[in-house]
Design an enzyme around this catalytic site. Structure first.
Site, PDB file in Angstrom:
ATOM      1  N   LYS A 112       0.845  -1.189   0.000  1.00 10.26           N
ATOM      2  CA  LYS A 112       0.000   0.000   0.000  1.00 10.26           C
ATOM      3  C   LYS A 112       0.884   1.244   0.000  1.00 10.26           C
ATOM      4  O   LYS A 112       1.638   1.484   0.932  1.00 10.26           O
ATOM      5  CB  LYS A 112      -0.917  -0.025   1.227  1.00 10.26           C
ATOM      6  CG  LYS A 112      -1.867  -1.220   1.224  1.00 10.26           C
ATOM      7  CD  LYS A 112      -2.655  -1.336   2.504  1.00 10.26           C
ATOM      8  CE  LYS A 112      -1.789  -1.775   3.665  1.00 10.26           C
ATOM      9  NZ  LYS A 112      -2.580  -2.099   4.881  1.00 10.26           N
ATOM     10  N   THR A 155      -7.361   9.003   9.029  1.00  7.22           N
ATOM     11  CA  THR A 155      -7.003   7.758   8.346  1.00  7.22           C
ATOM     12  C   THR A 155      -6.954   6.570   9.298  1.00  7.22           C
ATOM     13  O   THR A 155      -6.391   5.527   8.959  1.00  7.22           O
ATOM     14  CB  THR A 155      -5.643   7.920   7.658  1.00  7.22           C
ATOM     15  OG1 THR A 155      -4.651   8.301   8.642  1.00  7.22           O
ATOM     16  CG2 THR A 155      -5.698   8.972   6.562  1.00  7.22           C
ATOM     17  N   THR A 170      -7.536   2.592   8.189  1.00  2.00           N
ATOM     18  CA  THR A 170      -7.566   2.403   6.738  1.00  2.00           C
ATOM     19  C   THR A 170      -7.074   1.012   6.331  1.00  2.00           C
ATOM     20  O   THR A 170      -7.653   0.376   5.454  1.00  2.00           O
ATOM     21  CB  THR A 170      -6.729   3.472   6.025  1.00  2.00           C
ATOM     22  OG1 THR A 170      -5.423   3.538   6.622  1.00  2.00           O
ATOM     23  CG2 THR A 170      -7.386   4.836   6.116  1.00  2.00           C
ATOM     24  N   GLY A 171      -5.991   0.547   6.965  1.00  5.79           N
ATOM     25  CA  GLY A 171      -5.470  -0.772   6.618  1.00  5.79           C
ATOM     26  C   GLY A 171      -6.437  -1.883   6.968  1.00  5.79           C
ATOM     27  O   GLY A 171      -6.627  -2.837   6.197  1.00  5.79           O
ATOM     28  N   CYS A 172      -7.065  -1.776   8.138  1.00  4.15           N
ATOM     29  CA  CYS A 172      -8.067  -2.763   8.548  1.00  4.15           C
ATOM     30  C   CYS A 172      -9.231  -2.782   7.567  1.00  4.15           C
ATOM     31  O   CYS A 172      -9.705  -3.845   7.149  1.00  4.15           O
ATOM     32  CB  CYS A 172      -8.579  -2.433   9.941  1.00  4.15           C
ATOM     33  SG  CYS A 172      -7.323  -2.289  11.229  1.00  4.15           S
TER      34      CYS A 172
END
Length: 296
Positions: A173, A231, A234-236
Site C-alpha cells: 500500500k 485515516t 484504513t489498513g483494517c
C-alpha cells in the site's frame, strides 16, 4: 449470505480493528464474525494499553465460528505475540480455511508500535504461506523486505522480496509515498471505476498501490489521493473489504480494485471525529437515515 471472520484486535474507539472490520463487512453485504486476539485501550491520538487474549481462548473462538457459520473468507489483523500466531495457523490449517487476507499490523496510524521482531518472523513462518494475499503498508513492507522504499520501483522490489518469503500475493500500500510523479516507465494499471490501462505513467497527486499476484504479474492501482488526517483504520478497512469481495467470488485483482474504491470513498466522506487521526466513514453510502424509512 456469505460470511467473513476477522481475527484481530479490538479498538475501543471503534475506528480500527474488529470494529472497523465488522462495519466494512456489513457495508459490503456479508455476515461478519470475529475472533479477538487482544483488547486495546486507544483513541484517535494513540494506543494507551493492550491486553492479549490467551491462545486457548482464541482457539475456542475460532472453533466456535468454523463449527457453526463457516466463513467464506478470513481477515487476519493485529496479532501481538507468537503463541497467538501459531494458534491461528494451526486452527486455519485444521479447518482448511480459504480466502485468507493477512494484514500484518506492525504500526498503528498514530505511530505506536504494535509488534516485535519475533512477531514479524512468526508471521512470515506461520501465516504468509496460508494467506491468499498479504497487505503491508510501506513501513511494514520495509520491515519484512529489508528494503527502504522511496520510489515506486522499490515497492516492486519489496513486494518480490516478501513473495520470496512465502507469500502467494502481495499488496504493497503506497498511500504514504509522496514521490510519485511523471517520467516513470509506463506500467499496467487499474484506475478506480475504469478498465485496465496498459501504458499508464505515474502522476503526482494520486495514491498508488502495487499488487504482485501469485504468478508474478505486477498491477498498479490508482485512486485519487484524499488529503485528510482522518485515516484511522484504513489498513483494517481495506483488508476486510478485500476479504469480503473474495468471499463473494471475485478474483484477487478485482477484489483489490473494488476494495480500494470503497476505502477511497470512506476517506473522502470525512467524519471529522476525534482530536487526532480520526476514523474513516464506513457507512459513506448510507445517505438516508433509517428513521426516514420508518412508517408514520
Amino acid at each position: 449470505m456469505k460470511s467473513v471472520v476477522t481475527i484481530a484486535g479490538s479498538d475501543s474507539s471503534g475506528g480500527a480493528g474488529i470494529q472497523a472490520d465488522l462495519k466494512t463487512m456489513t457495508a459490503l453485504g456479508v455476515y461478519g464474525q470475529s475472533a479477538i486476539t487482544a483488547l486495546t485501550a486507544q483513541n484517535t491520538m494513540g494506543v494507551l494499553g493492550v491486553q492479549e487474549t490467551t491462545p486457548g481462548f482464541l482457539a475456542e473462538q475460532i472453533e466456535a465460528i468454523f463449527a457453526d457459520i463457516r466463513p467464506d473468507a478470513v481477515k487476519i489483523g493485529m496479532v501481538a505475540n507468537t503463541a497467538l500466531i501459531k494458534t491461528i495457523a494451526e486452527s486455519l490449517r485444521a479447518y482448511r480455511a480459504e480466502n485468507i487476507v493477512l494484514d500484518p499490523v506492525m504500526i498503528a496510524t498514530s505511530g505506536a508500535s504494535l509488534a516485535t521482531d519475533d512477531v514479524a518472523q512468526s508471521l512470515v513462518r506461520e501465516l504468509f504461506p496460508l494467506a491468499s494475499v498479504v497487505t503491508p503498508n510501506l513501513i511494514e513492507a520495509e520491515v519484512f523486505s529489508g528494503i527502504a522504499i522511496m520510489q515506486p520501483q522499490q515497492m516492486v522490489e519489496a513486494a518480490r522480496a516478501i513473495q520470496a518469503l512465502g507469500a502467494r500475493a502481495v499488496l504493497v500500500k503506497g498511500g504514504h509515498l509522496e514521490s510519485f510523479g511523471s517520467g516513470e516507465e509506463p506500467v499496467r494499471l487499474y484506475v478506480s471505476g475504469s478498465e485496465m490501462v496498459s501504458d499508464h505513467v505515474f502522476e503526482s497527486g494520486q495514491a498508488y498501490d502495487l499488487l504482485l499476484t501469485e504468478d508474478g504479474t505486477e498491477f498498479w492501482l490508482r485512486d485519487p489521493r484524499i488529503e485528510t488526517q482522518n485515516t484511522h483504520g484504513t489498513g483494517c478497512t481495506l483488508s476486510s473489504a478485500i476479504a469480503c469481495y473474495l468471499a463473494q467470488g471475485c478474483e484477487l485483482v478485482d477484489a483489490v480494485k473494488r476494495a480500494k474504491f470503497y476505502l477511497t470513498q470512506a476517506l473522502a466522506h470525512d467524519l471529522q471525529l476525534g482530536s487526532g487521526h480520526g476514523p474513516v466513514n464506513h457507512g459513506w453510502h448510507l445517505d438516508t437515515a433509517i428513521d426516514d424509512k420508518l412508517p408514520g
